[in-house]
Design a protein around this motif. Structure first.
Motif, PDB file in Angstrom:
ATOM      1  N   ALA A   1       1.257  -1.214   0.344  1.00  0.00           N
ATOM      2  CA  ALA A   1       0.355  -0.268  -0.221  1.00  0.00           C
ATOM      3  C   ALA A   1       0.940   1.288   0.199  1.00  0.00           C
ATOM      4  O   ALA A   1       0.849   2.718  -0.434  1.00  0.00           O
ATOM      5  N   VAL A   2       1.978   1.664   0.830  1.00  0.00           N
ATOM      6  CA  VAL A   2       2.679   2.344   0.680  1.00  0.00           C
ATOM      7  C   VAL A   2       3.817   2.856  -0.340  1.00  0.00           C
ATOM      8  O   VAL A   2       3.753   4.365  -1.087  1.00  0.00           O
ATOM      9  N   SER A   3       3.537   1.596  -1.646  1.00  0.00           N
ATOM     10  CA  SER A   3       4.812   1.554  -2.729  1.00  0.00           C
ATOM     11  C   SER A   3       3.658   2.308  -3.056  1.00  0.00           C
ATOM     12  O   SER A   3       4.753   2.658  -4.827  1.00  0.00           O
ATOM     13  N   ALA A   4       2.349   2.225  -2.971  1.00  0.00           N
ATOM     14  CA  ALA A   4       1.718   2.001  -4.180  1.00  0.00           C
ATOM     15  C   ALA A   4       0.711   4.309  -4.318  1.00  0.00           C
ATOM     16  O   ALA A   4       0.336   4.819  -4.475  1.00  0.00           O
ATOM     17  N   LEU A   5       1.238   4.900  -2.735  1.00  0.00           N
ATOM     18  CA  LEU A   5       1.560   6.086  -2.596  1.00  0.00           C
ATOM     19  C   LEU A   5       2.033   7.246  -4.236  1.00  0.00           C
ATOM     20  O   LEU A   5       2.903   6.980  -4.245  1.00  0.00           O
TER      21      LEU A   5
ATOM     22  N   GLY B   1      10.920  -7.863   1.508  1.00  0.00           N
ATOM     23  CA  GLY B   1      10.803  -8.046   0.129  1.00  0.00           C
ATOM     24  C   GLY B   1      10.964  -5.977  -0.641  1.00  0.00           C
ATOM     25  O   GLY B   1      10.594  -5.242   0.241  1.00  0.00           O
ATOM     26  N   THR B   2      11.294  -6.397  -2.071  1.00  0.00           N
ATOM     27  CA  THR B   2      11.455  -4.591  -2.109  1.00  0.00           C
ATOM     28  C   THR B   2       9.760  -4.825  -3.105  1.00  0.00           C
ATOM     29  O   THR B   2       9.535  -5.481  -3.435  1.00  0.00           O
ATOM     30  N   PHE B   3       9.141  -3.205  -2.953  1.00  0.00           N
ATOM     31  CA  PHE B   3       8.131  -2.940  -3.611  1.00  0.00           C
ATOM     32  C   PHE B   3       8.361  -1.629  -4.100  1.00  0.00           C
ATOM     33  O   PHE B   3       8.957  -0.501  -3.591  1.00  0.00           O
ATOM     34  N   ALA B   4       7.597  -1.846  -5.437  1.00  0.00           N
ATOM     35  CA  ALA B   4       7.254  -0.348  -6.240  1.00  0.00           C
ATOM     36  C   ALA B   4       6.015  -0.613  -7.061  1.00  0.00           C
ATOM     37  O   ALA B   4       5.241  -1.643  -7.563  1.00  0.00           O
ATOM     38  N   GLU B   5       5.578   0.795  -7.114  1.00  0.00           N
ATOM     39  CA  GLU B   5       4.141   0.636  -7.637  1.00  0.00           C
ATOM     40  C   GLU B   5       2.747   0.195  -7.608  1.00  0.00           C
ATOM     41  O   GLU B   5       2.115  -0.508  -8.217  1.00  0.00           O
TER      42      GLU B   5
ATOM     43  N   VAL C   1       4.655  11.912   4.087  1.00  0.00           N
ATOM     44  CA  VAL C   1       4.640  11.355   5.681  1.00  0.00           C
ATOM     45  C   VAL C   1       3.536  10.895   6.492  1.00  0.00           C
ATOM     46  O   VAL C   1       3.069  10.264   6.707  1.00  0.00           O
ATOM     47  N   ARG C   2       2.729  12.472   5.941  1.00  0.00           N
ATOM     48  CA  ARG C   2       0.935  13.002   6.762  1.00  0.00           C
ATOM     49  C   ARG C   2       0.365  11.099   5.607  1.00  0.00           C
ATOM     50  O   ARG C   2      -0.668  10.452   6.137  1.00  0.00           O
ATOM     51  N   ALA C   3       0.683  10.825   4.305  1.00  0.00           N
ATOM     52  CA  ALA C   3       0.126  10.062   3.805  1.00  0.00           C
ATOM     53  C   ALA C   3       0.643   8.307   3.932  1.00  0.00           C
ATOM     54  O   ALA C   3      -0.671   7.397   4.711  1.00  0.00           O
ATOM     55  N   ILE C   4       1.634   8.161   4.823  1.00  0.00           N
ATOM     56  CA  ILE C   4       2.031   7.102   4.989  1.00  0.00           C
ATOM     57  C   ILE C   4       1.409   6.888   6.182  1.00  0.00           C
ATOM     58  O   ILE C   4       1.304   5.724   7.096  1.00  0.00           O
ATOM     59  N   ARG C   5       1.053   7.606   7.127  1.00  0.00           N
ATOM     60  CA  ARG C   5       0.734   7.335   8.712  1.00  0.00           C
ATOM     61  C   ARG C   5      -0.807   7.224   8.774  1.00  0.00           C
ATOM     62  O   ARG C   5      -1.731   6.528   8.817  1.00  0.00           O
ATOM     63  N   ASP C   6      -1.310   7.411   7.741  1.00  0.00           N
ATOM     64  CA  ASP C   6      -3.339   7.406   7.053  1.00  0.00           C
ATOM     65  C   ASP C   6      -3.347   6.119   6.468  1.00  0.00           C
ATOM     66  O   ASP C   6      -4.749   5.588   6.156  1.00  0.00           O
TER      67      ASP C   6
END
Length: 798
Positions: A450-454, A465-469, A510-515
């Motif tokens: 989810a974070v990698s999709a932000l 592992g490593t995540f992207a998109e 940062v705010r998006a990751i926390r949400d």
């Protein structure tokens, strides 16, 4: 209180001076080591925030995640050259065996592209120095000489957080000495011109030195139990000299005037303490309240200025109320030794052809009173216009760019900024706690996905592992396995190219990751997260701080004036006087105008905590001058019952003192502003501008214009509050003058020297003439009780 101080000063002045000397000696010994106890860190992070707690866990369990010591290696050959690589490996291994060093990582051990510049000219060795900020700083100072400079075929430069902080500390210490060397001689010169005598001019400096030395000792003691920023020393020097000179200027002038009226030194000191001394005491209270408001914030940077500010204000007031009167009793009429006034008076009289002319302040006062609406509207429009740039302010966190351009830690950081992948410096750290079961590991996979999709995220490196998109791009590796221990999982979020570490985009990320919705207990750290948390900490307490300042100011000004409207005017006009300072700060330091002329590198933002500090400092100093002006206006209103007379005479009799005090304080602040640290430069020059604007536009134009327009309503208060003020109010007269009695007294327009009335107010009947002799130059010296016993002289009798 002032009577007790007068008895102490006049009966045992030499004993009092001996005690003061012992205090100064002890304080000098203790305060001499204060710099070693102060912290050079930014101090702008909330220690109770999520980012601060996460940073502590990272330092403990994942030291490689937060390197604070950097060796930037360069060579004539490519860093992948076999011989260069071999020497680089040896250098990194040597560093790994040093005491206090943990978590060493180098380009040659990892092959990470983020540790090598694309052109192959530079490579990085990063390490973590253990211990707290002070211990890491000591380790950095110890290691730097052994690794700095030429190392075989390698050229090594030292960078990192600890090197930046050490450089800041050394630069501030050098700049402080330089500012004192600049400020003290200029201040003494101005004081000689103001007092027209050398002996009298030395007295304010004595008070200032006591306040500065005493505050250094206080900071030494406070730093033993809590964190205190090294930046606080700049405030100590500025306020120590500035306020000491303000207080001493007011009191010494009153003492000399009393001597000219024929009083003996002891009587003159008693009168001085019962008049100017009360004003000084009240002023110290108002300034202390404004500075103490910074204690409400959890950031030790702001709290440090509260420690230093309150200490120096109280010590300056104590020295002015205790030591200065004792000195004046001992000196007596010798305070006028080496007096230049007679020579200057003769020259002025000769230049004027023997004809006395009204002073500039008399003419200015008369003009302002006649055209009050024009001056009020014009002043407000000017101040609002000067403050408009603040509407586009961008807040950030101080970094290496506040150092001089030639400082090595800044050079290293600039090379990294220009030649390395921006994602390497803008990484956002995330910790997840309690990832033990298979189900929790699955939650971690979903969270990383989810974070990698932000928006704005390039990739997420995690223990799984490593995540992207929004998908897993690389499987788990042995390096990833090292990202988890004791139930803690460490993730690194790499922003897209172009998103810097503390940019608005990084803060939004940062705010998006926390949400992100996840059952895991996650914490976000890194510079951007620390900035977001600092802004939250300041914003959540800003209202309380402003409320405390406003409420206390309203109460104190009411106790001084007994008015309901004057305290409100004081708060509003004081705040309005700060607009020019905030507008100039954005226009110059954020936007970069005049950067080449002044000599700094604009970063495109203002340190989040700095406007709070500047507001508290400038508001307190503004109230200092406001007290000088309002106390004299109140004295005149109690005597005459006429608002126009009170405003006119109060301005005429204090404008000179306020202007001289503002010029001297501005000189001290400008000297501080010549620092090579950008934040110190901003603080010194910004507050100096606020002081000058307040003493000129606000005190001499806006305040009298507004008070002239509000008329007698200026001094109105309901009966219960009036009785409260009569009982508890602060005043320079022995007894309160009932407003009912004062209001029946004929009003006169005071426009001449000595407070002599000019023309009767409309409808007033002039009393019979009676000759009154006022010594030349004593126009500001007559005490309240003496003035009350003299009859006013009609215009025709002058």
């Amino acid at each position: 209180m002032t009577n007790a101080l007068a008895r102490l000063s006049t009966r045992r002045p030499r004993a009092l001076l001996l005690v003061a000397l012992i205090f100064v000696i002890i304080a000098a010994v203790l305060g001499g080591g204060v710099t070693d106890r102060l912290r050079a860190g930014q101090g702008t992070e909330d220690p109770n925030s999520e980012s601060a707690h996460a940073a502590e866990l990272l330092d403990e369990y994942f030291p490689n995640a937060r390197p604070n010591f950097v060796l930037m290696v360069s060579s004539d050959r490519d860093v992948d050259d076999r011989a260069i690589a071999q020497q680089g490996v040896q250098l990194a291994e040597r560093l790994a065996y040093e005491e206090s060093v943990s978590g060493v990582t180098s380009y040659w051990h990892t092959g990470a592209d983020s540790l090598k510049s694309p052109d192959g000219r530079y490579a990085l060795i990063v390490a973590h120095l253990t211990g707290n900020e002070a211990e890491a700083g000591e380790a950095q100072r110890r290691l730097a000489p052994d690794y700095q400079g030429r190392q075989g075929d390698l050229e090594v430069q030292i960078g990192g957080v600890t090197a930046i902080l050490s450089e800041v500390e050394d630069t501030i210490e050098e700049d402080l000495i330089r500012s004192e060397v600049i400020a003290l001689p200029l201040t003494l010169l101005i004081l000689v011109l103001v007092f027209r005598g050398v002996i009298a001019a030395l007295l304010p400096l004595a008070v200032g030195i006591i306040a500065i030395i005493g505050t250094n000792a206080a900071l030494w003691a406070i730093a033993g139990v809590t964190d205190v920023s090294v930046f606080a020393q700049n405030l100590t020097t500025a306020l120590g000299l500035g306020l000491a000179i303000d207080y001493a200027l007011l009191m010494v002038r009153r003492f000399r005037d009393e001597l000219e009226l024929g009083a003996d030194p002891r009587t003159a000191v008693t009168t001085m303490l019962n008049t100017a001394g009360r004003t000084v005491f009240f002023s110290a209270l108002t300034v202390s309240v404004a500075l103490a408001a910074m204690l409400l914030f959890p950031l030790y940077f702001l709290r440090s200025f509260a420690y230093a500010g309150v200490s120096v204000v109280l010590l300056a007031a104590a020295a002015a109320l205790l030591v200065l009167p004792a000195l004046l009793v001992v000196l007596g009429k010798r305070v006028n030794s080496l007096d230049l006034s007679r020579l200057l008076t003769r020259r002025r009289a000769k230049a004027a052809g023997g004809t006395a002319k009204p002073s500039g302040f008399v003419r200015l006062t008369s003009t302002v009173m006649r055209r009050a609406p024009i001056f009020a509207v014009g002043s407000v429009a000017l101040l609002v216009l000067l403050g408009l740039p603040f509407l586009r302010v961008e807040f950030g966190m101080a970094d290496d760019r506040q150092l001089p351009a030639e400082a090595e830690p800044r050079v290293v950081q600039q090379i990294i900024r220009d030649n390395f992948d921006s994602s390497a410096t803008g990484v956002i750290d995330v910790l997840a706690r309690g990832v033990d079961t298979a189900e929790e590991r699955e939650d971690l996979v979903e969270f990383a996905t989810a974070v990698s999709a932000l928006e704005g995220v390039q990739e997420v490196q995690s223990p799984v592992g490593t995540f992207a998109e929004g998908r897993q791009s690389e499987p788990r590796t042995p390096v990833d396995a090292a990202r988890e221990t004791d139930g803690l999982s460490y993730l690194q979020v790499h922003p897209e190219d172009g998103i810097e570490d503390i940019s608005p985009e990084s803060q939004d990320l940062v705010r998006a990751i926390r949400d992100v919705d996840t059952p895991l207990d996650t914490m976000v750290a890194g510079q951007a997260a620390a900035l977001v948390d600092s802004q939250q900490a300041i914003g959540s307490r800003l209202g309380w701080a402003l409320g405390a300042i406003v409420l206390t100011t309203l109460v104190l000004v009411f106790l001084l004036t007994g008015s309901v409207l004057v305290p409100i005017q004081a708060v509003v006009l004081n705040a309005l006087s700060l607009t020019a300072m905030f507008g100039a700060v954005v226009w110059i330091f954020q936007d970069g105008n005049l950067a080449g002329l002044i000599g700094f590198t604009p970063s495109g933002f203002i340190d989040t905590s700095l406007p709070v500090l500047m507001f508290c400092m400038a508001f307190g100093l503004s109230m200092d001058y406001g007290v000088f002006l309002l106390s004299r206006m109140k004295e005149e209103y109690d005597r005459t019952g006429d608002n126009r007379t009170a405003v006119s005479v109060g301005l005429q009799r204090t404008a000179g003192i306020i202007t001289a005090a503002a010029i001297i304080l501005a000189v001290v602040l400008f000297a501080i502003g010549f620092s090579r640290i950008t934040n110190t430069m901003m603080l010194g020059w910004g507050v100096a501008l606020a002081v000058l604007v307040d003493a000129t536009v606000v005190r001499t134009l806006l305040v009298p214009a507004v008070m002239r327009m509000t008329g007698r309503a200026t001094w109105w208060a309901p009966a219960p509050l009036r009785r409260l003020h009569d009982r508890f109010g602060l005043r320079e007269s022995a007894e309160p003058v009932p407003h009912e009695r004062a209001s029946t007294t004929p009003s006169y327009e005071y426009a001449g020297r000595g407070g002599h009335p000019a023309d009767p107010a409309p409808g007033a009947e002039a009393p019979a003439a009676e000759a009154v002799t006022v010594p030349a130059g004593a126009e500001d010296s007559t005490t309240t009780n003496e003035i009350a016993t003299k009859k006013r002289v009609p215009h025709e009798a002058q």
